[in-house]
Design an enzyme around this catalytic site. Structure first.
Site, mmCIF file in Angstrom:
data_model
loop_
_atom_site.group_PDB
_atom_site.id
_atom_site.type_symbol
_atom_site.label_atom_id
_atom_site.label_comp_id
_atom_site.label_asym_id
_atom_site.label_seq_id
_atom_site.Cartn_x
_atom_site.Cartn_y
_atom_site.Cartn_z
ATOM 1 N N ASP A 73 6.024 6.928 2.220
ATOM 2 C CA ASP A 73 6.466 6.012 1.170
ATOM 3 C C ASP A 73 6.064 6.584 -0.189
ATOM 4 O O ASP A 73 4.918 6.425 -0.621
ATOM 5 C CB ASP A 73 5.827 4.627 1.389
ATOM 6 C CG ASP A 73 6.259 3.629 0.315
ATOM 7 O OD1 ASP A 73 7.218 3.929 -0.441
ATOM 8 O OD2 ASP A 73 5.639 2.543 0.247
ATOM 9 N N LYS A 86 5.674 5.876 -7.012
ATOM 10 C CA LYS A 86 4.257 5.530 -7.061
ATOM 11 C C LYS A 86 3.513 6.515 -7.949
ATOM 12 O O LYS A 86 3.835 7.699 -7.949
ATOM 13 C CB LYS A 86 3.648 5.627 -5.645
ATOM 14 C CG LYS A 86 3.984 4.478 -4.727
ATOM 15 C CD LYS A 86 3.283 4.647 -3.385
ATOM 16 C CE LYS A 86 3.692 3.588 -2.389
ATOM 17 N NZ LYS A 86 3.286 2.224 -2.730
ATOM 18 N N ARG A 116 9.793 -4.339 3.339
ATOM 19 C CA ARG A 116 10.414 -5.634 3.635
ATOM 20 C C ARG A 116 11.916 -5.493 3.867
ATOM 21 O O ARG A 116 12.520 -6.290 4.576
ATOM 22 C CB ARG A 116 10.090 -6.636 2.518
ATOM 23 C CG ARG A 116 10.598 -6.267 1.169
ATOM 24 C CD ARG A 116 9.962 -7.083 0.047
ATOM 25 N NE ARG A 116 8.610 -6.613 -0.277
ATOM 26 C CZ ARG A 116 7.811 -7.206 -1.173
ATOM 27 N NH1 ARG A 116 8.211 -8.289 -1.799
ATOM 28 N NH2 ARG A 116 6.613 -6.718 -1.409
HETATM 29 N N1 BES Z 1 3.458 0.649 1.545
HETATM 30 C C1 BES Z 1 3.259 -0.125 0.400
HETATM 31 C C2 BES Z 1 2.095 -1.105 0.532
HETATM 32 C C3 BES Z 1 0.725 -0.505 0.586
HETATM 33 C C4 BES Z 1 0.007 -0.320 -0.567
HETATM 34 C C5 BES Z 1 0.157 -0.201 1.784
HETATM 35 C C6 BES Z 1 -1.265 0.196 -0.508
HETATM 36 C C7 BES Z 1 -1.109 0.311 1.848
HETATM 37 C C8 BES Z 1 -1.828 0.502 0.689
HETATM 38 C C9 BES Z 1 4.487 -0.956 0.083
HETATM 39 O O1 BES Z 1 5.693 -0.400 0.446
HETATM 40 C C10 BES Z 1 4.502 -1.165 -1.393
HETATM 41 O O2 BES Z 1 4.533 -0.203 -2.088
HETATM 42 N N2 BES Z 1 4.461 -2.407 -1.825
HETATM 43 C C11 BES Z 1 4.434 -2.704 -3.216
HETATM 44 C C12 BES Z 1 5.280 -3.923 -3.431
HETATM 45 C C13 BES Z 1 5.559 -4.217 -4.860
HETATM 46 C C14 BES Z 1 6.428 -3.146 -5.474
HETATM 47 C C15 BES Z 1 6.233 -5.556 -4.949
HETATM 48 C C16 BES Z 1 2.969 -2.973 -3.608
HETATM 49 O O3 BES Z 1 2.245 -3.552 -2.841
HETATM 50 O O4 BES Z 1 2.600 -2.558 -4.712
HETATM 51 ZN ZN ZN Z 2 6.446 0.946 -1.027
HETATM 52 ZN ZN ZN Z 3 5.592 0.954 2.080
#
Ligand code: BES
Ligand code: ZN
Ligand code: ZN
Length: 483
Positions: free
Chosen positions: A249, A256, A330
């Site tokens: 990801d 990110k 999601r």
């Molecule tokens: N895979 C990440 C969530 C995650 C973050 C897992 C840190 C483990 C450690 C997920 O896909 C994500 O990036 N979620 C975002 C959602 C936001 C953009 C609404 C998040 O949590 O920042």
């Molecule tokens: Zn993500």
């Molecule tokens: Zn993710």
């Protein structure tokens, strides 16, 4: 390392080293070490090795399942460094005998897990066998049969944890969705009770899984929908597990920051746990019908990438406004949950490293349980308690539901507020659960504990196989109640 239960008392067993557990209650009984304890000023903290008599003293503070795991882990961690082949130990019983032996076996086996594939120098352990004797540190009585069941169960669970950890720890360069599909197929090849079906992008298109496909678009690796199943002849319940299998990801176009991207190979933890759950259910021959559905893909960037501002029509027909391509898990789960509901489950549980917000809210040690059925959530919570995994229930509410509304589509993939991100992600998923399954669904956010960056208790650096033991514990509790 082999684990063995022996009905003999510890003095009657031959081994290179003896383990002795020291608790507040039994420290006075260990008279032969009195001098040694005084010399080291030992009050029941850490370990002491009596080299002359070949006894390793290991402290255990409380008697509960987690302390049993940690005591066996600590003992074996020390012994693994010695040049010996066999060790013997007493056993420690807390409440349920089977669960106590599960804890002993898990602690012992976890001590030797090491992801050393990419190290030139591999640490080797010499220990071949640990014999757990019938001597119980507080003289409790129990049946040998329960001990054997517990050890066998603990061995299967701990070894399946290693299987899951190897998948999650594997690097994104080699661990692609195709590799995950191959691992699933290998499970079915080695175990005739497991059936594996792999679906490619053509199938996803035919099934209108556009949310899943959008996430995959900028990746050079094609996506795979993995469907594993196991059906016992005496199955009374059909349970479907759905896993987020993001082999990487990057965040997509909503990229990110560098520090946050690092470790995102572990975004496949939910999917890996689902592979492990089906493997363990089959090895334990449980009387249940179980399915594992995994959405395997990467989330990458490129000219072809899906964009913030796009609108996707999911398999359920619900339109999704994309406001952040990093909220991709999601989207994949929305289509996988849709597919999973066609199997008409009695219970449907998804596992995902879904939100950073869950880690912020609950810390690195605890997973979030969400859903619409309070009893089911509480039952899961209760079952998870003895499994060695920390969980807590996070409740939905109508005000949080407002936050995922979209101006141009049926739902937005991000919340309009900075707060409550773990729950609003759960609420997003709920939109894809049909009314007949609302009360049968649980969402587990394992983002915190799935990857260990700073070792704690019996967890070493890297993947922890989060989700596996709590789900297995829940299944055991289901089967106990269905009898
Ligand atoms: N895979 C990440 C969530 C995650 C973050 C897992 C840190 C483990 C450690 C997920 O896909 C994500 O990036 N979620 C975002 C959602 C936001 C953009 C609404 C998040 O949590 O920042
Ligand atoms: Zn993500
Ligand atoms: Zn993710």
């Amino acid at each position: 390392m082999k684990l063995e239960f022996n009905t003999k008392k510890i003095e009657q067993i031959k081994a290179d080293v003896e383990i002795s557990f020291v608790s507040e209650k039994n420290i006075k009984k260990i008279t032969k070490a009195k001098e040694l304890f005084t010399l080291y000023n030992f009050k029941g903290d850490g370990t002491i090795f009596d080299a002359q008599n070949k006894i390793l003293y290991v402290s255990i503070k409380e008697i509960d399942y987690e302390s049993i795991r940690l005591a066996f882990f600590t003992a074996l961690k020390t012994i693994n460094k010695l040049n010996i082949k066999t060790a013997k130990s007493p056993c420690i019983i807390y409440d349920c005998v089977v669960k106590s032996f599960v804890a002993m076996a898990e602690g012992a086996i976890f001590s030797s897990y090491d992801f050393n594939k990419y190290k030139s120098e591999k640490k080797e352990t010499k220990l071949d066998k640990l014999i757990i004797s019938s001597t119980e540190i507080n003289d409790k009585n129990f049946s040998a049969n329960e001990a054997k069941i517990g050890i066998q169960r603990g061995e299967i669970l701990a070894k399946t944890c290693s299987f899951v950890k190897d998948i999650v720890n594997e690097i994104p360069q080699t661990y692609t969705p195709l590799k995950m599909a191959q691992d699933a197929q290998n499970l079915a090849k080695k175990d005739k009770k497991i059936i594996c079906k792999i679906y490619d992008e053509k199938f996803l298109e035919k099934e209108k899984m556009n949310a899943f496909l959008a996430v995959n678009r900028a990746s050079i690796h094609p996506p795979r929908l993995i469907h594993l199943s196991y059906k016992s002849k005496n199955a009374k319940q059909r349970i479907v597990f759905v896993g987020k299998g993001l082999t990487y990801d990057s965040g997509g176009l909503s990229l990110k920051p560098a520090d946050y991207m690092l470790t995102m190979k572990y975004d496949k933890s939910g999917g890996a746990a689902v592979l492990g759950i089906i493997k363990a259910i089959s090895e334990l021959d449980l009387d249940i019908e179980a399915h594992g559905i995994i959405g395997a893909t990467e989330n990458m960037i490129g000219g072809n990438a899906y964009k913030p501002d796009d609108v996707l029509i999911s398999r359920e027909g619900v339109s999704i406004e994309v406001r952040n391509t990093d909220a991709e898990g999601r989207l994949v789960l929305a289509d996988c949950l849709s597919y999973a509901q066609d199997l008409k489950p009695d219970i449907i549980i998804d596992l995902a490293t879904l939100t950073g917000a869950c880690v912020v809210g609950l810390g690195e040690y605890t997973s979030g349980i969400m859903g619409n059925n309070e009893k089911l959530q509480n039952d899961f919570y209760e079952a998870s308690k003895s499994s060695g995994e920390y969980t807590t229930v996070l409740h939905f509410n109508p005000h949080l539901r407002e936050l995922v509304k979209s101006n141009i589509a049926d739902i937005s993939n991000t919340s309009s507020s900075r707060y409550g991100g773990a729950i609003t992600a759960g609420i997003f998923l709920d939109k894809f659960i049909r009314s007949e399954f609302k009360d049968k669904w649980l969402h587990l956010d394992i983002a915190g504990p799935a990857y260990v960056e700073k070792s704690w208790s019996y967890h070493s650096f890297g993947a922890s196989a989060a989700g596996l033991r709590m789900c297995m514990s829940f299944i055991f509790s289901l089967l106990r109640h269905k009898k």
